[in-house]
Design a protein around this motif. Structure first.
Motif, PDB file in Angstrom:
ATOM      1  N   UNK A 100       0.867  -1.178   0.000  1.00  0.00           N
ATOM      2  CA  UNK A 100       0.000   0.000   0.000  1.00  0.00           C
ATOM      3  C   UNK A 100       0.904   1.228   0.000  1.00  0.00           C
ATOM      4  N   UNK A 101       0.964   1.895  -1.132  1.00  0.00           N
ATOM      5  CA  UNK A 101       1.799   3.085  -1.223  1.00  0.00           C
ATOM      6  C   UNK A 101       3.264   2.702  -1.045  1.00  0.00           C
ATOM      7  N   UNK A 102       3.977   3.442  -0.205  1.00  0.00           N
ATOM      8  CA  UNK A 102       5.386   3.119   0.039  1.00  0.00           C
ATOM      9  C   UNK A 102       5.533   2.094   1.151  1.00  0.00           C
ATOM     10  N   UNK A 103       4.389   1.679   1.690  1.00  0.00           N
ATOM     11  CA  UNK A 103       4.462   0.722   2.787  1.00  0.00           C
ATOM     12  C   UNK A 103       4.406   1.383   4.136  1.00  0.00           C
ATOM     13  N   UNK A 104       4.033   2.655   4.172  1.00  0.00           N
ATOM     14  CA  UNK A 104       3.974   3.348   5.468  1.00  0.00           C
ATOM     15  C   UNK A 104       2.798   2.798   6.269  1.00  0.00           C
ATOM     16  N   UNK A 105       2.789   3.047   7.580  1.00  0.00           N
ATOM     17  CA  UNK A 105       1.766   2.447   8.451  1.00  0.00           C
ATOM     18  C   UNK A 105       0.367   2.847   8.072  1.00  0.00           C
ATOM     19  N   UNK A 106      -0.512   1.891   7.960  1.00  0.00           N
ATOM     20  CA  UNK A 106      -1.924   2.115   7.707  1.00  0.00           C
ATOM     21  C   UNK A 106      -2.695   1.281   8.707  1.00  0.00           C
ATOM     22  N   UNK A 107      -4.023   1.336   8.570  1.00  0.00           N
ATOM     23  CA  UNK A 107      -4.806   0.555   9.519  1.00  0.00           C
ATOM     24  C   UNK A 107      -4.622  -0.944   9.298  1.00  0.00           C
ATOM     25  N   UNK A 108      -4.493  -1.325   8.029  1.00  0.00           N
ATOM     26  CA  UNK A 108      -4.330  -2.763   7.767  1.00  0.00           C
ATOM     27  C   UNK A 108      -2.985  -3.256   8.244  1.00  0.00           C
ATOM     28  N   UNK A 109      -1.979  -2.389   8.056  1.00  0.00           N
ATOM     29  CA  UNK A 109      -0.633  -2.771   8.484  1.00  0.00           C
ATOM     30  C   UNK A 109      -0.126  -1.696   9.435  1.00  0.00           C
ATOM     31  N   UNK A 110      -0.440  -1.820  10.722  1.00  0.00           N
ATOM     32  CA  UNK A 110      -0.133  -0.729  11.665  1.00  0.00           C
ATOM     33  C   UNK A 110       1.350  -0.427  11.789  1.00  0.00           C
ATOM     34  N   UNK A 111       2.182  -1.387  11.515  1.00  0.00           N
ATOM     35  CA  UNK A 111       3.612  -1.098  11.579  1.00  0.00           C
ATOM     36  C   UNK A 111       4.176  -0.843  10.184  1.00  0.00           C
ATOM     37  N   UNK A 112       3.348  -0.834   9.211  1.00  0.00           N
ATOM     38  CA  UNK A 112       3.816  -0.611   7.855  1.00  0.00           C
ATOM     39  C   UNK A 112       4.196  -1.915   7.180  1.00  0.00           C
ATOM     40  N   UNK A 113       4.854  -1.766   6.027  1.00  0.00           N
ATOM     41  CA  UNK A 113       5.302  -2.938   5.283  1.00  0.00           C
ATOM     42  C   UNK A 113       6.749  -2.717   4.878  1.00  0.00           C
ATOM     43  N   UNK A 114       7.455  -3.799   4.681  1.00  0.00           N
ATOM     44  CA  UNK A 114       8.853  -3.629   4.274  1.00  0.00           C
ATOM     45  C   UNK A 114       8.911  -3.549   2.747  1.00  0.00           C
ATOM     46  N   UNK A 115      10.092  -3.593   2.202  1.00  0.00           N
ATOM     47  CA  UNK A 115      10.274  -3.335   0.771  1.00  0.00           C
ATOM     48  C   UNK A 115       9.481  -4.299  -0.102  1.00  0.00           C
ATOM     49  N   UNK A 116       9.350  -5.558   0.270  1.00  0.00           N
ATOM     50  CA  UNK A 116       8.664  -6.500  -0.623  1.00  0.00           C
ATOM     51  C   UNK A 116       7.228  -6.768  -0.180  1.00  0.00           C
ATOM     52  N   UNK A 117       6.756  -6.027   0.809  1.00  0.00           N
ATOM     53  CA  UNK A 117       5.340  -6.115   1.129  1.00  0.00           C
ATOM     54  C   UNK A 117       4.998  -6.985   2.314  1.00  0.00           C
ATOM     55  N   UNK A 118       5.995  -7.442   3.044  1.00  0.00           N
ATOM     56  CA  UNK A 118       5.659  -8.261   4.217  1.00  0.00           C
ATOM     57  C   UNK A 118       5.090  -7.370   5.309  1.00  0.00           C
ATOM     58  N   UNK A 119       4.221  -7.926   6.122  1.00  0.00           N
ATOM     59  CA  UNK A 119       3.629  -7.165   7.211  1.00  0.00           C
ATOM     60  C   UNK A 119       4.677  -6.960   8.308  1.00  0.00           C
ATOM     61  N   UNK A 120       4.931  -5.671   8.574  1.00  0.00           N
ATOM     62  CA  UNK A 120       6.035  -5.399   9.486  1.00  0.00           C
ATOM     63  C   UNK A 120       5.687  -5.696  10.937  1.00  0.00           C
ATOM     64  N   UNK A 121       4.390  -5.587  11.263  1.00  0.00           N
ATOM     65  CA  UNK A 121       3.999  -5.901  12.638  1.00  0.00           C
ATOM     66  C   UNK A 121       4.311  -7.361  12.941  1.00  0.00           C
ATOM     67  N   UNK A 122       3.929  -8.233  12.034  1.00  0.00           N
ATOM     68  CA  UNK A 122       4.202  -9.654  12.252  1.00  0.00           C
ATOM     69  C   UNK A 122       5.697  -9.899  12.329  1.00  0.00           C
ATOM     70  N   UNK A 123       6.445  -9.248  11.467  1.00  0.00           N
ATOM     71  CA  UNK A 123       7.896  -9.465  11.499  1.00  0.00           C
ATOM     72  C   UNK A 123       8.499  -8.972  12.812  1.00  0.00           C
ATOM     73  N   UNK A 124       8.011  -7.802  13.234  1.00  0.00           N
ATOM     74  CA  UNK A 124       8.552  -7.274  14.489  1.00  0.00           C
ATOM     75  C   UNK A 124       8.201  -8.179  15.661  1.00  0.00           C
ATOM     76  N   UNK A 125       6.990  -8.685  15.639  1.00  0.00           N
ATOM     77  CA  UNK A 125       6.607  -9.554  16.743  1.00  0.00           C
ATOM     78  C   UNK A 125       7.444 -10.831  16.742  1.00  0.00           C
TER      79      UNK A 125
END
Lengths: 333, 353
Positions: A100-125
């Motif tokens: 979504x866009x540059x991957x900045x935080x949105x409601x769907x992905x509260x921590x944003x997304x990394x370069x290839x689109x992985x959910x950053x919240x899940x990765x951080x957790x």
């Protein structure tokens, strides 16, 4: 026997008789057929452990830190699940999603997304899970090893002490990062268990010295001599008399060891010698996204803030424990 | 069965002083106990008196078995302890027990009183009749504590009460010999009397033989049947208590006794001030030659033998003592069981006229 007697006139009339069933108090007021007033409960006798616990619970920073850590642990493990157990977060750390866009935080992905689109919240957790596990593992292992070495060196002194302390000196002299890097690279094929074991095996030296000092001083106390006079074996003296009295130093330094283990793991993973892809850890996330600091700051800040928070909270807990164990507390409990 | 239940013969305990980092050479020794011979009779109390550094605490530790002697013998009921097997020596720990000096550090602060008193049972794996808890309660009652307080911790008791707990612990295995290392030195005077009386009562009640070590002569007088005075690791005077107190023959004992406050000041020396000893005791690492006391002895410089003409070439000392005092070690000699280790031992009345 030489007892001090109650010598007040008619003193015997006023002696409390514990557990007496008689309700006739001599000259008592309002003597009726009511059950007697129970004696005020004796002062609760608090053991040292209970006293320490009470003091710890009153340390505000430590209590807040405990709450924060518990929160982090709960969220980290429950959100994406661990092993076969699923979590409540609908995304995983491996799957890629539409960016979504540059991957900045949105409601769907509260921590944003990394370069290839992985959910950053899940990765951080996932990274938090690993970092916590490694830190705790290193803390526990180094505490056990350090206590063992320090207690043996301090109690037996003589050549046992010399040999153990020279060995400890060898471990201290070699730069920790270098040895951890070399060994960590070897052990990284074993995953995070290997990393934990290796790092635990090289970070015990500080605690060993502290425990040795504590045991050396406790050993000269008279209750140890009294135990020897009764014929207590050395292992029993160490386990039942000396270590329980040294537990303050040990626990405080164990929490500090956990805190420094987090930072050590972060540093190693940042350098590339710690956790390897596809596993993540907070250090690895920072390392992989260090160049994004200016353009996509969320990739950098979330893991960084988590590391900071965890290390700080563990430090505060260690502070609280140190204050709780400090025998020079003057406040009346 | 012999009357002597505990005896030491020529007991020596030296602690080596080592220098160096890797290979530690022995450069000297702290001569804590330097040839002590004592005997304890069944059912009696032997008082051992001395100032700090006289070696009495080391003696206590050797008697109880915490330390091994450098040389000499410790005999319990006539059997040399060093010839016993390990199992026998462990069993011996039940017979010889110790009451420690400091009530504040001699009890493990993390254990409750019932755990402290009951620990000897766990170590020797004996279960007393009626169960361990009952035995602990009986012991607490025996020393005058409330058995309901058994689950309390040492920090909740006063110094005198803690000392009673220590005594209860020492009595748990019903020893035959009790070694008390300055049991009342850390207590208030009023409490001292209670604890000393308790020890005397217990000794009579349980048939103990005890060694009572102290630096306070007045305390020892109440409780001891025989007394030994120690100085710098040696016994300088010993004998029946009355004989030593009323007619001390060694100048050190005389000095100690002159400092004891008594109700009737005329009983003391004519000037009422007592004999003052100058200086500090010499270091146990390098004791003086000959008699260990000669550097502080008040009697030696007053003796006619002290003004023996000095041979040519030797410098004249400011403080002169008879040559035998600085040359020969005096042996314990005397009559009627009362011995003194002094070349010029004599009762005080003879000296001060």
């Amino acid at each position: 026997m030489s007892d001090i007697r109650n010598t007040a006139p008619h003193g015997e009339d006023f002696e409390p008789v514990p557990g007496a069933q008689s309700i006739d108090v001599q000259g008592g007021v309002g003597a009726g057929h009511l059950p007697p007033e129970p004696l005020p409960t004796e002062d609760k006798s608090y053991s040292q452990t209970q006293l320490v616990w009470r003091r710890f619970l009153r340390h505000r920073a430590a209590m807040i830190s405990c709450a924060v850590i518990v929160l982090i642990v709960l969220v980290a493990y429950s959100s994406i699940g661990v092993g076969p157990i699923p979590g409540w977060w609908d995304k995983t750390y491996l799957a890629t999603y539409d960016k979504i866009g540059t991957g900045s935080p949105t409601l769907t992905h509260p921590f944003g997304q990394d370069a290839i689109g992985k959910d950053y919240f899940a990765m951080t957790m996932r990274g938090t899970q690993h970092s916590l596990f490694i830190a705790l593992g290193i803390g526990v292992l180094s505490t056990i090893l350090g206590t063992l070495v320090g207690a043996l060196a301090g109690y037996f002194r003589g050549w046992v002490d010399s040999v153990l302390m020279r060995m400890t000196d060898v471990f201290i002299v070699i730069p920790l990062l270098v040895i951890a890097a070399v060994l960590g690279k070897m052990a990284s094929s074993w995953g995070i268990w290997g990393l934990t074991l290796i790092l635990g095996a090289v970070t015990w030296t500080g605690l060993a010295r502290l425990v040795r000092g504590e045991v050396l001083s406790l050993r000269e106390r008279e209750f140890v001599m009294a135990a020897q006079a009764v014929g207590t074996s050395a292992s029993r003296i160490i386990v039942k008399h000396i270590l329980p009295n040294a537990v303050g130093v040990i626990i405080v330094n164990a929490t500090l060891a956990i805190s420094s283990a987090i930072l050590l793991e972060t540093a190693l993973s940042f350098l590339g010698y710690g956790v390897q892809s596809p596993d993540t850890s907070l250090g690895l996330l920072i390392s992989q996204n260090q160049n994004a600091f200016a353009t996509r700051p969320w990739l950098f800040w979330w893991p960084g803030l988590l590391i900071l928070t965890i290390a700080l909270c563990v430090n505060f807990i260690g502070d609280g424990l140190r204050d709780a164990f400090d025998p020079r507390q003057t406040r009346k409990d | 069965m012999s009357d002597v239940v505990l005896e030491v013969r020529d007991l020596v305990k030296h602690y080596p002083v080592r220098r160096g980092l890797i290979l530690r050479r022995t450069v000297g020794a702290v001569r804590a106990v330097d040839g002590v011979s004592l005997a304890l009779r069944r059912g009696s109390t032997l008082g051992v008196v001395g100032e700090s550094g006289s070696g009495k605490s080391t003696l206590a530790r050797v008697l109880v078995g915490i330390e091994e002697p450098t040389s000499g013998q410790v005999l319990v009921d006539g059997t040399d302890v060093s010839t016993m097997s390990r199992a026998d020596r462990r069993a011996l720990r039940r017979d010889v027990q110790m009451v420690f000096q400091d009530p504040y550090t001699s009890l493990d602060p993390r254990m409750s009183v019932s755990e402290i008193v009951g620990e000897p049972f766990a170590i020797h794996r004996t279960i007393p009749r009626g169960g361990r808890d009952r035995a602990v309660r009986e012991l607490l009652e025996l020393v005058g504590l409330d058995p309901d307080h058994a689950n309390r911790y040492p920090h909740q008791f006063s110094g005198g009460q803690r000392q009673r707990v220590g005594i209860a612990r020492a009595l748990a295995l019903r020893p035959r010999i009790l070694v008390c290392d300055e049991p009342v030195s850390a207590l208030d005077v009023s409490v001292q009397g209670q604890v000393v009386n308790l020890l005397a009562d217990l000794q009579a009640e349980l048939g103990l033989s005890s060694v009572f070590i102290a630096h306070d002569l007045a305390v020892v007088r109440n409780i001891a049947d025989s007394v030994a005075v120690m100085y710098l690791g040696r016994v300088v005077e010993d004998g029946p208590a009355d004989s030593v107190y009323d007619g001390a023959r060694h100048p050190y004992s005389q000095a100690l006794l002159s400092a004891v406050p008594v109700a009737d000041p005329t009983v003391r020396l004519s000037d009422g001030r007592g004999i003052l000893l100058e200086g500090d005791p010499p270091s146990p690492v390098s004791p003086p030659s000959g008699c260990p006391f000669h550097t502080r002895c008040w009697l030696a410089p007053t003796l006619p033998e002290a003004s023996v003409p000095v041979p040519e070439g030797e410098e004249v000392q400011a403080r002169r003592v008879p040559p035998s005092c600085s040359g020969e070690v005096p042996l314990l000699v005397g009559a009627g069981g009362h011995h003194a280790a002094c070349h010029f031992a004599r009762p005080l009345a003879e000296v001060r006229r």
